[in-house]
Design an enzyme around this catalytic site. Structure first.
Site, mmCIF file in Angstrom:
data_model
loop_
_atom_site.group_PDB
_atom_site.id
_atom_site.type_symbol
_atom_site.label_atom_id
_atom_site.label_comp_id
_atom_site.label_asym_id
_atom_site.label_seq_id
_atom_site.Cartn_x
_atom_site.Cartn_y
_atom_site.Cartn_z
ATOM 1 N N ASP A 40 0.840 -1.206 0.000
ATOM 2 C CA ASP A 40 0.000 0.000 0.000
ATOM 3 C C ASP A 40 0.879 1.261 0.000
ATOM 4 O O ASP A 40 0.702 2.169 -0.829
ATOM 5 C CB ASP A 40 -0.891 -0.051 1.264
ATOM 6 C CG ASP A 40 -2.103 0.858 1.201
ATOM 7 O OD1 ASP A 40 -2.313 1.495 0.153
ATOM 8 O OD2 ASP A 40 -2.839 0.927 2.207
ATOM 9 N N TYR A 127 -1.110 -8.220 7.711
ATOM 10 C CA TYR A 127 -2.345 -8.875 8.141
ATOM 11 C C TYR A 127 -2.154 -10.337 8.552
ATOM 12 O O TYR A 127 -3.098 -10.985 9.006
ATOM 13 C CB TYR A 127 -3.445 -8.740 7.073
ATOM 14 C CG TYR A 127 -4.118 -7.380 7.061
ATOM 15 C CD1 TYR A 127 -3.749 -6.371 7.947
ATOM 16 C CD2 TYR A 127 -5.155 -7.102 6.169
ATOM 17 C CE1 TYR A 127 -4.372 -5.120 7.940
ATOM 18 C CE2 TYR A 127 -5.791 -5.852 6.163
ATOM 19 C CZ TYR A 127 -5.388 -4.870 7.046
ATOM 20 O OH TYR A 127 -6.024 -3.646 7.044
HETATM 21 N N1 AR6 Z 1 5.352 -5.402 -4.554
HETATM 22 C C1 AR6 Z 1 4.831 -6.635 -4.356
HETATM 23 N N2 AR6 Z 1 4.611 -7.156 -3.132
HETATM 24 C C2 AR6 Z 1 4.945 -6.386 -2.065
HETATM 25 C C3 AR6 Z 1 5.486 -5.082 -2.172
HETATM 26 C C4 AR6 Z 1 5.676 -4.587 -3.491
HETATM 27 N N3 AR6 Z 1 6.172 -3.359 -3.722
HETATM 28 N N4 AR6 Z 1 5.679 -4.597 -0.906
HETATM 29 C C5 AR6 Z 1 5.293 -5.559 -0.049
HETATM 30 N N5 AR6 Z 1 4.857 -6.641 -0.735
HETATM 31 P P1 AR6 Z 1 1.186 -6.069 3.041
HETATM 32 P P2 AR6 Z 1 -1.465 -7.024 3.954
HETATM 33 C C6 AR6 Z 1 4.319 -7.921 -0.241
HETATM 34 O O1 AR6 Z 1 1.647 -5.909 4.447
HETATM 35 O O2 AR6 Z 1 -0.856 -8.159 4.687
HETATM 36 C C7 AR6 Z 1 -0.828 -1.940 4.898
HETATM 37 O O3 AR6 Z 1 -0.347 -1.090 5.891
HETATM 38 C C8 AR6 Z 1 4.595 -8.328 1.174
HETATM 39 O O4 AR6 Z 1 5.890 -8.920 1.272
HETATM 40 O O5 AR6 Z 1 1.529 -5.012 2.058
HETATM 41 O O6 AR6 Z 1 -2.685 -7.276 3.108
HETATM 42 C C9 AR6 Z 1 -2.251 -1.625 4.491
HETATM 43 O O7 AR6 Z 1 -2.551 -0.259 4.593
HETATM 44 C C10 AR6 Z 1 3.493 -9.334 1.440
HETATM 45 O O8 AR6 Z 1 3.835 -10.606 0.906
HETATM 46 O O9 AR6 Z 1 -0.444 -6.253 2.970
HETATM 47 C C11 AR6 Z 1 -3.072 -2.447 5.437
HETATM 48 O O10 AR6 Z 1 -3.275 -1.770 6.657
HETATM 49 C C12 AR6 Z 1 2.320 -8.796 0.595
HETATM 50 O O11 AR6 Z 1 2.892 -7.820 -0.278
HETATM 51 C C13 AR6 Z 1 -2.210 -3.667 5.659
HETATM 52 O O12 AR6 Z 1 -0.866 -3.259 5.417
HETATM 53 C C14 AR6 Z 1 1.204 -8.172 1.419
HETATM 54 O O13 AR6 Z 1 1.750 -7.476 2.530
HETATM 55 C C15 AR6 Z 1 -2.551 -4.782 4.704
HETATM 56 O O14 AR6 Z 1 -1.811 -5.917 5.035
#
Ligand code: AR6
Length: 178
Positions: A40, A127
Site C-alpha cells: 500500500d 495482516y
Molecule cells: N510489490 C509486491 N509485493 C509487495 C510489495 C511490493 N512493492 N511490498 C510488499 N509486498 P502487506 P497485507 C508484499 O503488508 O498483509 C498496509 O499497511 C509483502 O511482502 O503489504 O494485506 C495496508 O494499509 C506481502 O507478501 O499487505 C493495510 O493496513 C504482501 O505484499 C495492511 O498493510 C502483502 O503485505 C494490509 O496488510
C-alpha cells in the site's frame, strides 16, 4: 512460472508490483483506504497523491471487497484496492474473506474492461495470513474465475521475495495437477 488457464496466461514472478505495466495493479489496502505500509505504501509513493485523494472520496471498503481508482503516475492505468482479512486464528471467516477479496478484484476488472492484472499476495504481510494457505486460496480463486470467464487475458502474481514465490509455485503445481 506460467500456465495457460482458458483464455488467460497466469504468471508467477518475483518483483515490485509498482513497476508492472498491466492495465491494473491490485493494492493490499485497509478498509479506511487511508494508505499504510507494505505494498500500500509503495503504491501510494510511486503513484502520487491523486490516488489517495480518490480513495478519500470513496471513503471505505469492507474486508472482502475492492474499489477501483486511476493509477496516477504508475505505469498501470488503474489501481484496484482490495481489503483482505486480518488473520486471527482461521475461525473468523478469514478464508472466505480472502477469497472474496480476490474475486471482487476480478469482477471489477471484468466490469471495467481490464484485460491484464497484477496481484500481490493479499493479507500475507501486516495482516498475518499464513502464506501457504493464502497462496492456495489466491490461486484457487483466480483459476476458478478464469476458467469461467475469458475476458481477462493476463494475470500476474507479483511476489516480493523468493520464499513467497516458491510457496506460490508449489501451490500452483499442486493445484494444476489435481
Ligand atoms: N510489490 C509486491 N509485493 C509487495 C510489495 C511490493 N512493492 N511490498 C510488499 N509486498 P502487506 P497485507 C508484499 O503488508 O498483509 C498496509 O499497511 C509483502 O511482502 O503489504 O494485506 C495496508 O494499509 C506481502 O507478501 O499487505 C493495510 O493496513 C504482501 O505484499 C495492511 O498493510 C502483502 O503485505 C494490509 O496488510
Amino acid at each position: 512460472m506460467e500456465a495457460r488457464i482458458n483464455a488467460c496466461l497466469l504468471t508467477l514472478k518475483i518483483g515490485d508490483i509498482t513497476r508492472e505495466t498491466t492495465d491494473a495493479i491490485v493494492n493490499a489496502a485497509n478498509s479506511g483506504l487511508r494508505g499504510g505500509g507494505g505494498v500500500d505504501g509503495a503504491i501510494h509513493r510511486a503513484g502520487g497523491p491523486a490516488i489517495l485523494e480518490e480513495c478519500r472520496k470513496i471513503g471505505h471498503c469492507p474486508p472482502g471487497s475492492a474499489v477501483l481508482t486511476a493509477g496516477g503516475r504508475l505505469p498501470a492505468q488503474y489501481v484496484i484496492h482490495a481489503v483482505g482479512p486480518i488473520y486471527r486464528d482461521g475461525r473468523h471467516d478469514e478464508a472466505k474473506t480472502l477469497e472474496s477479496a480476490y474475486r471482487s478484484c476480478l469482477v471489477l476488472a471484468s466490469l471495467h474492461g481490464i484485460k491484464s492484472l497484477a496481484f500481490p499476495a493479499l493479507s500475507t504481510g501486516a495482516y498475518g495470513y499464513p502464506l501457504q494457505q493464502a497462496a492456495r486460496i489466491a490461486l484457487e480463486t483466480v483459476v476458478s474465475y478464469l476458467n469461467t470467464h475469458d475476458d481477462i487475458r493476463i494475470v500476474h502474481f507479483i511476489l516480493y521475495n523468493r520464499d513467497t514465490y516458491e510457496i506460490f509455485k508449489t501451490e500452483m503445481q499442486s493445484l494444476l495437477s489435481t
